[in-house]
Each structure stands twice: as structure tokens, then as C-alpha cells.
Scaffold this motif. Sequence first.
Motif, PDB file in Angstrom:
ATOM      1  N   ILE A 128      63.234  36.215  61.621  1.00 45.88           N
ATOM      2  CA  ILE A 128      62.278  37.240  61.216  1.00 45.88           C
ATOM      3  C   ILE A 128      62.775  38.586  61.718  1.00 45.88           C
ATOM      4  O   ILE A 128      62.530  38.980  62.870  1.00 45.88           O
ATOM      5  CB  ILE A 128      60.864  36.927  61.738  1.00 45.88           C
ATOM      6  N   GLU A 129      63.494  39.310  60.907  1.00 42.03           N
ATOM      7  CA  GLU A 129      64.049  40.615  61.234  1.00 42.03           C
ATOM      8  C   GLU A 129      63.759  41.580  60.092  1.00 42.03           C
ATOM      9  O   GLU A 129      63.633  41.163  58.937  1.00 42.03           O
ATOM     10  CB  GLU A 129      65.574  40.511  61.454  1.00 42.03           C
ATOM     11  N   PRO A 130      63.632  42.891  60.392  1.00 40.16           N
ATOM     12  CA  PRO A 130      63.451  43.866  59.309  1.00 40.16           C
ATOM     13  C   PRO A 130      64.563  43.759  58.271  1.00 40.16           C
ATOM     14  O   PRO A 130      65.737  43.553  58.620  1.00 40.16           O
ATOM     15  CB  PRO A 130      63.473  45.212  60.040  1.00 40.16           C
ATOM     16  N   GLY A 131      64.193  43.910  57.008  1.00 39.22           N
ATOM     17  CA  GLY A 131      65.146  43.749  55.920  1.00 39.22           C
ATOM     18  C   GLY A 131      65.145  42.357  55.312  1.00 39.22           C
ATOM     19  O   GLY A 131      65.759  42.130  54.260  1.00 39.22           O
ATOM     20  N   LEU A 132      64.443  41.400  55.953  1.00 41.92           N
ATOM     21  CA  LEU A 132      64.358  40.040  55.423  1.00 41.92           C
ATOM     22  C   LEU A 132      63.614  40.057  54.090  1.00 41.92           C
ATOM     23  O   LEU A 132      62.531  40.640  53.960  1.00 41.92           O
ATOM     24  CB  LEU A 132      63.634  39.137  56.422  1.00 41.92           C
ATOM     25  N   SER A 133      64.159  39.422  53.032  1.00 42.50           N
ATOM     26  CA  SER A 133      63.492  39.387  51.728  1.00 42.50           C
ATOM     27  C   SER A 133      62.338  38.404  51.756  1.00 42.50           C
ATOM     28  O   SER A 133      62.337  37.432  52.520  1.00 42.50           O
ATOM     29  CB  SER A 133      64.483  38.995  50.634  1.00 42.50           C
ATOM     30  N   PHE A 134      61.350  38.663  50.933  1.00 42.43           N
ATOM     31  CA  PHE A 134      60.180  37.784  50.871  1.00 42.43           C
ATOM     32  C   PHE A 134      60.573  36.386  50.406  1.00 42.43           C
ATOM     33  O   PHE A 134      60.060  35.392  50.919  1.00 42.43           O
ATOM     34  CB  PHE A 134      59.133  38.380  49.919  1.00 42.43           C
ATOM     35  N   HIS A 135      61.476  36.307  49.454  1.00 44.07           N
ATOM     36  CA  HIS A 135      61.908  34.996  48.964  1.00 44.07           C
ATOM     37  C   HIS A 135      62.592  34.201  50.073  1.00 44.07           C
ATOM     38  O   HIS A 135      62.364  32.989  50.232  1.00 44.07           O
ATOM     39  CB  HIS A 135      62.855  35.185  47.769  1.00 44.07           C
ATOM     40  N   HIS A 136      63.422  34.880  50.883  1.00 45.28           N
ATOM     41  CA  HIS A 136      64.081  34.187  51.985  1.00 45.28           C
ATOM     42  C   HIS A 136      63.062  33.750  53.028  1.00 45.28           C
ATOM     43  O   HIS A 136      63.169  32.664  53.609  1.00 45.28           O
ATOM     44  CB  HIS A 136      65.135  35.111  52.615  1.00 45.28           C
ATOM     45  N   TYR A 137      62.048  34.603  53.233  1.00 41.87           N
ATOM     46  CA  TYR A 137      60.982  34.246  54.168  1.00 41.87           C
ATOM     47  C   TYR A 137      60.271  32.969  53.730  1.00 41.87           C
ATOM     48  O   TYR A 137      60.035  32.057  54.532  1.00 41.87           O
ATOM     49  CB  TYR A 137      60.018  35.423  54.279  1.00 41.87           C
ATOM     50  N   TRP A 158      56.649  23.074  47.062  1.00 40.69           N
ATOM     51  CA  TRP A 158      55.792  23.945  47.901  1.00 40.69           C
ATOM     52  C   TRP A 158      56.273  25.374  47.817  1.00 40.69           C
ATOM     53  O   TRP A 158      55.471  26.306  47.720  1.00 40.69           O
ATOM     54  CB  TRP A 158      55.838  23.447  49.348  1.00 40.69           C
ATOM     55  N   ARG A 159      57.611  25.606  47.883  1.00 37.93           N
ATOM     56  CA  ARG A 159      58.177  26.955  47.803  1.00 37.93           C
ATOM     57  C   ARG A 159      57.813  27.616  46.470  1.00 37.93           C
ATOM     58  O   ARG A 159      57.399  28.776  46.430  1.00 37.93           O
ATOM     59  CB  ARG A 159      59.692  26.874  47.960  1.00 37.93           C
ATOM     60  N   ASP A 160      57.963  26.859  45.373  1.00 31.62           N
ATOM     61  CA  ASP A 160      57.659  27.436  44.051  1.00 31.62           C
ATOM     62  C   ASP A 160      56.180  27.798  43.922  1.00 31.62           C
ATOM     63  O   ASP A 160      55.838  28.846  43.357  1.00 31.62           O
ATOM     64  CB  ASP A 160      58.066  26.446  42.962  1.00 31.62           C
ATOM     65  N   ARG A 161      55.317  26.941  44.440  1.00 34.36           N
ATOM     66  CA  ARG A 161      53.888  27.247  44.383  1.00 34.36           C
ATOM     67  C   ARG A 161      53.557  28.490  45.213  1.00 34.36           C
ATOM     68  O   ARG A 161      52.743  29.323  44.820  1.00 34.36           O
ATOM     69  CB  ARG A 161      53.069  26.064  44.886  1.00 34.36           C
ATOM     70  N   ARG A 162      54.214  28.606  46.391  1.00 32.92           N
ATOM     71  CA  ARG A 162      53.982  29.785  47.239  1.00 32.92           C
ATOM     72  C   ARG A 162      54.449  31.054  46.543  1.00 32.92           C
ATOM     73  O   ARG A 162      53.752  32.088  46.574  1.00 32.92           O
ATOM     74  CB  ARG A 162      54.733  29.593  48.560  1.00 32.92           C
ATOM     75  N   MET A 163      55.570  31.027  45.893  1.00 33.10           N
ATOM     76  CA  MET A 163      56.065  32.201  45.182  1.00 33.10           C
ATOM     77  C   MET A 163      55.178  32.530  43.984  1.00 33.10           C
ATOM     78  O   MET A 163      54.998  33.693  43.626  1.00 33.10           O
ATOM     79  CB  MET A 163      57.508  31.968  44.719  1.00 33.10           C
ATOM     80  N   GLN A 164      54.601  31.511  43.372  1.00 36.59           N
ATOM     81  CA  GLN A 164      53.694  31.745  42.258  1.00 36.59           C
ATOM     82  C   GLN A 164      52.443  32.479  42.723  1.00 36.59           C
ATOM     83  O   GLN A 164      51.941  33.385  42.052  1.00 36.59           O
ATOM     84  CB  GLN A 164      53.312  30.405  41.603  1.00 36.59           C
ATOM     85  N   ARG A 165      51.959  32.131  43.932  1.00 37.60           N
ATOM     86  CA  ARG A 165      50.792  32.823  44.471  1.00 37.60           C
ATOM     87  C   ARG A 165      51.116  34.265  44.844  1.00 37.60           C
ATOM     88  O   ARG A 165      50.240  35.125  44.865  1.00 37.60           O
ATOM     89  CB  ARG A 165      50.276  32.094  45.714  1.00 37.60           C
ATOM     90  N   HIS A 166      52.350  34.545  45.144  1.00 35.20           N
ATOM     91  CA  HIS A 166      52.753  35.897  45.538  1.00 35.20           C
ATOM     92  C   HIS A 166      52.554  36.901  44.403  1.00 35.20           C
ATOM     93  O   HIS A 166      52.492  38.110  44.645  1.00 35.20           O
ATOM     94  CB  HIS A 166      54.221  35.868  45.976  1.00 35.20           C
ATOM     95  N   ASP A 169      47.380  39.843  43.413  1.00 32.82           N
ATOM     96  CA  ASP A 169      47.154  40.986  44.291  1.00 32.82           C
ATOM     97  C   ASP A 169      46.501  40.584  45.610  1.00 32.82           C
ATOM     98  O   ASP A 169      46.685  41.254  46.622  1.00 32.82           O
ATOM     99  CB  ASP A 169      46.268  42.015  43.582  1.00 32.82           C
ATOM    100  N   ARG A 170      45.748  39.503  45.597  1.00 28.30           N
ATOM    101  CA  ARG A 170      45.041  39.090  46.807  1.00 28.30           C
ATOM    102  C   ARG A 170      45.014  37.572  46.850  1.00 28.30           C
ATOM    103  O   ARG A 170      44.546  36.932  45.909  1.00 28.30           O
ATOM    104  CB  ARG A 170      43.615  39.649  46.816  1.00 28.30           C
ATOM    105  N   VAL A 171      45.510  36.996  47.948  1.00 28.56           N
ATOM    106  CA  VAL A 171      45.614  35.540  48.076  1.00 28.56           C
ATOM    107  C   VAL A 171      45.185  35.144  49.486  1.00 28.56           C
ATOM    108  O   VAL A 171      45.581  35.793  50.466  1.00 28.56           O
ATOM    109  CB  VAL A 171      47.054  35.046  47.816  1.00 28.56           C
TER     110      VAL A 171
END
Length: 739
Positions: A128-137, A158-166, A169-171
Motif C-alpha cells: 500500500i504505497e502512493p501511486g498504487l492503482s485501484f485494480h492492483h489494490y 471475487w475480483r471481477d465482482r469487486r471491480m464491477q461494484r467500483h 458512485d456509492r457502494v
Amino acid sequence: MTASQLIDPADSLEDQNARLIAISEALMAKIEQSSDPSGLAYAQFERAAILEGEVRQRTVDLERALELLHKTNERLGAANRAAEAARANLAEAVESINEGFALFDEDDRLVMSNSRFCRDLADVVPDIEPGLSFHHYVELISQSIYLALPDGVTKGEWRDRRMQRHKDDRVIFNVRLTRDRWLQVGEHRTATGGTVILQTDVSDIIRAEREKRDRLMDRQAQMVRATLDHLNQGVCIFDNDLRLVGWNTGMEALLDRPIHGQLVGITFDALIARLNDEITFSEHFTRDHLLAWAHRRRARRPITFEVTRRPAQILSVFAQEMPDRGFVISFTDVTTEREAARALREMNETLEARVADRTEKLGHALDEARRANASKTRFVAAASHDLLQPLSAAKLFVSFLSDRATDDLSRATADKAVSALASVEHIIEALLDISKLDSGQAIMNVQDVPLNEILSSLRTELTPMAEAEGLSLHIRDTDHIVRSDPVFLRRILQNLVTNAIRYTDTGRVVVGVRRRGDAARVEVWDTGPGIAPEDQKTIFQEFKQLGPYMSGSKGLGLGLAIVDLACASLGHDLTLRSEPGRGSCFAVTVTRSSLAQRGPTPRRSEGREARPRAEGLVVLLVENDEELASALSLTIEEWGSHVVHAQTAEQALALLDEIDIAPDRLLLDHQLGPGMTGLELYKQLRAQFGALPARIITANRDRALAEKCRRAGVDLVPKPLEAASLIALIDDEGPAADR
């Protein structure tokens, strides 16, 4: 060469000033040493002075630039210090948050986070460092050993479902971790398109809710058990393996044995086999149907059926699937209800037989009533026809006598006789109208009707009657065109005006039309005695009259009954406003036509000449009533024309062939007995002699006959005949179709 050519613009302001000073000093020295008498020294001095002025100006500009630069540096330093303080405050505020916090920019890159972010996922924290992409997170989270995946869900899913929720606007959702821990993740979109993530540890809350739910479920289970035991039905519950897991005391009562030992956990098939000798299924729903329903792999629909246990007990069975693929079956003893239903069915059958018998008798009575009503209608029509024949003859004879009267007494007597005969005619017409309206045989021909044509004819017809009663009759012209049957609308208004004249002793009768939206309301006002509220419905009944008029001196009381029935048949609103001693107002509201309104219809002439203008014509009269034929012949011949009379159509054709004369006018009765009718005779004569002025006379008021005559191009004149109708025929110059 100018000063600007002696310095380099790329040099700093200090260097440029120093160079200008050096040039100025050199020029001054040269001027002082020079002995040129031509003024060259002065020119050099002047150039040096100019250079000194430029140097001085550049020096001022340099000082201003340095001062501005100094102020700008001070402001930049202050801004940097404020930014650093704000960043420090923000970092301190973020760090003070109890939840895990992270901020991603609009490019989904991590900007900042606090130490609690992903703290429960120890293997993710180092990345967890600044510059980390959301997808990598998200990828790191899905691969964490501390993430407890839902049953049947892979890391990639699980990853695909999480990215779908992204994308929302509010989750807000919960993530289950190992060792019975839970994180609530809230994701919010910022105004600039960035993303804020909050991670809250809700493990204690979920554990508390779970314990509370378990206690509630235990309490509910006890309540369900107590409820089941108090039910009149027997209930048994099977799990998704079709094994008995629950029952109530009602089920034990139905089985006449306690459920324990081998019955606990028994399969559904085995239990049905044990009850094989006690339960009998119907032919519509068998044991195989029930077993097939229980073993169905897909969703089961609720079923209801009945079985018989022992010869006299009937059980209603209801089976329904539960969410866990188990099912519950209830048994209800409906023996008493079925016995009551059977008794009720037998009673119903008895009642139905009695009702059918009564219905048959009522049907016969209704048929008799209908036949009697039809006979009455036919009798009234036939009687009216038979009465109108001699009435026509009587009116013509009396008119003839009136024309021949030599003294006032004889003429007055003849006029009274004509008036009496006219009253009889009105009564017969009223009886015919009542008969048709009562029997439903009246045919309404709704069309566009100019009101003024009806009102003008009523003015001409009823003004003498009002004057004879000492009253003034005012009928105002109108330009309204309405939708109604012209014949029945005229009869309605005629009866209302006539009724107002008859029952008004002094004063006047006023007829006018008011516009009410898309309708026109014809109002008939009088200054008569008025009608009490309790009598305002009675007057519309047949043969009902009030007060001193109950003797029938003013008629039989049919006029308003005809008005009421005709308005009901046409859908016209009929209203009455009246107050004893202050007169009455009858109003008929009629829908206005969509046609453009036209001006008031001109009033018709107030009367015809006493005799026709034409003379010497040959009139073919076909009439089977001797008295009427004699009266018609006498009247026409008195006017100077000749009558050729025949009783039937066949006689008329034969007579015309014999005398070989083409008639000038045709006066044909429609009902001539067996054989050809008057209309059929007219068609044959027209084919033989061409178009001739003609009239069909009849006592039949059927609208269909009038329509047939109209299509044939001949006028239909009702009996009893008026002298005016005969005059119109004699003076006619062509058939109806040519006019």
C-alpha cells in the motif's frame, strides 16, 4: 549604432547596467579629450547623456523587478508553508480516523491512506504505497490469505465482482475475513472523480447480531412448536433429504400413535408405505403423483388434494416447499364440512328443481304478458286505423258543410264539429304514441334538427288555440341545431306547449331556448296555477290529472306521459320547476349538433288559401273506405277537378286502361287489402305514366313506411286528412323527387 546594439539582451540587468555605465564613461572621457572644432564632441556628449538616461531607467526597472521578485518569493514561501501545514493537518486528521481510509485520484491512483487501511490484511499492507492503482489494490485483496471467499466463489470471480461494484458512485458492502472477522467497506466518489474508501471493523456488531438472531430463532422455534401443537391440523416437516424432522401433536392424533423411535428421521417414502393400508387416494391424485412431487428436482409448486382415512374420515392435504428444499405437509379433517356440503348440494338440487319449476311457470306468465301486450299494441294500432278512416271522412264532410253554410250558426256549429273531431284525432295519436313507446316499437331516427323549424310550425299551429283561451303565446326564434328525432321532438314540444295553454287560465305562455355548454335547453313557461312538489311526479303518469281537471275536461292526461317516455327513449333530460300560484317551467335539454349554426328559420305562412288555385285536373283516388272516398271525391270535385275512384289497385289499373286517360294527380291509400299496396301501385303508375304529383295516405305511423316512401320519391300523408294536404296535392307541379 544605438545603445540597444551595444548590449546583449540575454545578459542580466546588472550586467547590462554595468556595460552601459562603462560605455557612458568612455564617451565622456573621449569628449573631454577631443579638440574637434566641428561639433563632433558635442554630439558624442549628447549620445553619452542619452546613454546615461537609459542606464538610469534600466536601473529603476531592475530595482522594481528585484522588489517584485522578493515579494513573490515571500508569498510563495508563505503558500508553501500553508500547504505543508494543511498537508500535515490532513495527514493528522486522516490518521486520527478510527476506520481505514484511502484516497484514489481520478486516474484511480492511490494518493494517500492511513495506517489502519488494510491493517487486517497483513500481507497486503507492504504494497500500500502512493501511486498504487485501484485494480492492483483489488488484485492484492483477492489474493490475500486473510480473505474468506464466499462458498463457490473463486478469487478471480471475487475480483471481477469487486471491480464491477467500483463502477457505482456509492457502494457499501461487507467482506468476510478469516477467524470470524468482518470489514464493512464503503466506497464514495468525490466531486473531482476520485474515490474515497473507508474500512470499518464490524466483527463485534455481526457477532452480536448473530447471537441475537440465534436467540430469536430459538424463541421462534419454541413459538412455532407451540403454535403447531395448537393447530387443529396435523403437520409434519421433511428436510431436503426427505426425512421427517418435525411434527405436532395433531399429526400424532391423526396417526393414533406417538412419533418416536423408528419414526424419527424416517424417509417420506417409508412413511407413505406405512400408511398405505390406512389412506386411500382419489383417482385424480394418486400416491404416485405425491411421491413424484416429493422427489422433484426442480422447484415444487404447492399442491392440495384429499384422501380418505377409514371409511368415514376425509382429510384435506396441503404440501408446500420450504426455502431449503424441504417441505411441509398439513392434514385437515374436513369430514364435517364435506357432509355439510353434500347436504347443501342435495338441498340446492331440490331448490334448483323448485326454482326451475317456478321459472318455467313465470316464463309462461311472462310470455302470456308479452302476448297480451303485443295484442294490446296491435289492437290499439288496428283500432286507431279503423277510427282514423271514418274520422278523415267526417272531417272532410264537416269541412264541406262549413264551406256551404249560409248562416253564422251553421258555420259555427260546423267549426265546433271540426274542433271536436280534431280533439278525437289528438287522443288517437296519443294512444298510438303511448302504445309504441311502452312496447319499445318506436323507432328513433336521430339526426340534425333545426329547432326553429319546429318552433315556427308550433307558433302557427298553436297561436289560434292560445288566443281562443284568452292567452298570449310567445315563441322566440332560435338558431340552434340539435341532435334528435324530428317527429318525436316536435311531439314533445307540442305536448308541453299545448299542456301549458290548457292549464293556464290567464296570462301568457313563453317558449325560448337557452344554451347550456354543448346542449340547448328548450323552456316552456306559463302563468298557470303551478304544481305542488308532491304532485310533480304524478303528472307524468298515464291518465293522471290534478285538481279540477281530473274529470278529463282538459284531455285524458296522456300528453306529459308521452313527453316523459319520449325523452327517456331519446336520452333528453326533462326537468320541471314549479311553485303553486306562480306558474311552471318545463324544460327539455337536447345535445347541440356539431354543424355550424345557421340563422333562424323563416316563419312559415300563417295559412293556406281556402281552395287550390288549379282546376280541371283528373285525380286518381284509390281508397277502399267508402265514406272517406266519398268525402274526398266531394271535396276535390267542389274545387273544380275530377275524381276517378277505385277501391283496389287492380281496379284502378283496369279502370285507367278502360277509359284510356292519364291522371294528373294520384291520391293512393297504402292499405288496400289483399293484393298490391298503395306504394307498389304508385311505382307501377309512375313506370306507366311517368312522374306525377302523388300522395300516399295511411293511418299507419310506422317510420319504416315513411322511409320507403321517401326513397320512392312520394310524400306520405297521415290520416285523418286535412284540407290543406289536398290543396297542396292539387297545386303540386311535380313529384317529391323533383322538388
